[in-house]
Design an enzyme around this catalytic site. Structure first.
Site, PDB file in Angstrom:
ATOM      1  CE1 TYR A 179      -2.791   5.087   4.086  1.00 36.78           C
ATOM      2  CE2 TYR A 179      -5.105   5.169   4.689  1.00 36.78           C
ATOM      3  CZ  TYR A 179      -3.773   5.287   5.027  1.00 36.78           C
ATOM      4  OH  TYR A 179      -3.430   5.605   6.320  1.00 36.78           O
TER       5      TYR A 179
ATOM      6  CG  ASP B 224      -1.338  10.510  -2.454  1.00 33.57           C
ATOM      7  OD1 ASP B 224      -2.067   9.917  -1.644  1.00 33.57           O
ATOM      8  OD2 ASP B 224      -0.115  10.652  -2.275  1.00 33.57           O
TER       9      ASP B 224
ATOM     10  CE  LYS C 169       4.070   5.329   1.099  1.00 33.20           C
ATOM     11  NZ  LYS C 169       4.010   4.411   2.238  1.00 33.20           N
TER      12      LYS C 169
END
Ligand code: KE4
Length: 428
Positions: free
Chosen positions: A142, A237, A265
């Site tokens: 994702y 990613d 994050k």
């Protein structure tokens, strides 16, 4: 749980599903999600005063634990000078230098406000740089909710993607090829079927969004080799793995130099912050220097920069201590639950890379999304609910990674194993 219940009732009148991000609704595990009122260190407290050991850490950012004093003070000090200017600041360069000092692949970067913005922008850049349209992603990975990334695998590995969400046009999904993870032949086949058409390959170098799935031996090296040979951009990613599996992310751990990297994050220490960066010749295609448009009102926001500088600065200053502690605690907590499962006769497979891990309710190894999908999600749901009742808050899905922080203790490890012994009896 009456205060959480009242808050949930109001939330369901205001927000679709009562949440501002779907996974928070506990759809995959059932039960009513508690509303969090505050957190400190390794613990969350809900609106009714119940305390939980936090094993999802805001989905990764809280690697130093909640309300880490140096981070809180940095945010407080920055807030006193206004929350946002919409103009350039020294703080953006300060955080960028902390990144480039430990991420040699990041010759230039740009801050954004989320991981979704980072991946969306990196893909646009890769398409402009190569003049190609197709994007390769992997099932179970994702990368945020940009249209072109909400795509499921077509019938064959080299066939076009199909929309993974309502509202994504087939025409958009058409340009995304969703391949099985950890399958080098599938990548070769896709490039053979789309010679000179694939702009980039985007990958979670350690998958977190199918649950934790490490790359097979040589897999990332194969992606690097194939993309280089084919003139395609390799995008790591590292929104989740960045500063998590190592200070320099998965690219440091596995010794790979991607062309572009996306971050999020931990980079913002819990505030809205993402980034994308890599080879200067690619990044210089971005406006105002080049023809690729990308922008953001709150990009490089002063409070996010302050939280990021405090977080990443601390990680750099205490690298050896931080990552050895995370390794120690993560190994012990995963083993403790695995031992409880063995004692209860419950099949459990543990996947872990550093301080991100998943307990799969499966007797088989989990090496790709198909393997993860074979896990007993009903058993996981019962386990999750019983652990929550016992004061341990796991990510509410079998297909999410759990995270440790430096604030967790041996006592938290012991308490989690004890809770697991009871929960596993309930799960079977
Ligand atoms: P955000 O747009 O949510 O900041 O980042 C998207 C993203 C991109 N890349 C990776 C590898 C990610 O894990 C994420 C977001 N992760 C999910 C948790 N699996 C965020 C939690 C949520 O959606 O509420």
């Amino acid at each position: 749980m009456e205060k959480s219940a009242a808050l949930r009732a109001r939330a369901e009148r205001l927000f679709p599903g009562g949440v501002n991000s779907p996974v928070r609704a506990f759809g995959a595990v059932g039960g009513e999600p508690p509303f969090v009122e505050r957190a400190a260190g390794a613990y969350l407290w809900d609106a009714d005063g119940n305390r939980y050991i936090d094993l999802f850490g805001s989905w990764g950012p809280m690697i130093l634990g909640h309300a880490f004093p140096r981070v809180v003070e940095a945010i407080r000090e920055a807030a006193g000078r206004s929350a946002s200017y919409g103009a350039s600041t020294a703080a953006e360069g300060d955080l960028a230098e902390l990144v480039t000092a430990t991420w040699p692949s990041m010759e230039k970067l740009r801050f954004v406000s989320s991981g979704t913005e980072a991946t969306m922008s990196a893909i646009r850049l890769a398409r402009a740089f190569t003049g190609r349209k197709y994007v390769v992603k992997f099932e179970g990975c994702y990368h945020g909710h940009a249209d072109g990334l909400l795509v499921k695998a077509g019938s064959g590995v080299a066939t076009f993607g199909i929309p993974g969400s309502a509202g994504v046009p087939e025409e958009t999904a058409h340009f995304t090829l969703a391949l099985p993870y950890n399958d080098e032949a599938a990548v070769e086949a896709a490039f053979a079927a789309h010679q000179g058409e694939i702009a980039c390959v985007i990958v979670e170098p350690v998958v977190g969004n199918a649950g934790c799935i490490p790359p097979g031996r040589g897999y990332l090296q194969a992606l690097r080799r194939i993309t280089k040979r084919q003139g395609a951009v390799l995008i790591f990613d590292e929104v989740m793995t960045g500063f998590r599996v190592a200070l320099g992310g998965a690219q440091e751990l596995y010794g790979i130099c991607p062309d572009l990297t996306t971050m999020g994050k931990i980079l913002g220490g819990g505030l809205p912050c993402g980034a994308f960066g890599g080879r200067a010749e690619i990044m210089d295609q971005l406006a105002p220097l080049g023809p690729v448009y990308q922008a953001g009102t709150l990009s490089g926001n002063p409070l996010a920069m302050a939280a990021g500088i405090a977080t990443v600065g601390y990680l750099r200053e205490h690298e050896a201590e931080v990552y050895s502690r995370l390794e120690y605690l993560s190994a012990r907590i995963t083993e403790g639950v695995a031992e409880a499962a063995a004692a209860a006769g419950v099949p459990l497979t543990v996947n872990r890379v550093g301080a991100m891990f998943t307990w799969f309710f499966s007797a088989e190894p989990v090496r790709d999304f198909a393997g993860a999908a074979r896990a007993d999600t009903r058993c996981f749901a019962a386990f999750h609910r019983a652990m929550l009742d016992a004061g341990v808050w796991l990510p509410p899905s079998q297909f999410e990674a759990a995270f440790m922080s430096t604030a967790h203790t041996d006592e938290d490890v012991r308490a989690t194993a004890e809770a697991a012994r009871g929960a596993l009896a309930a799960a079977v």
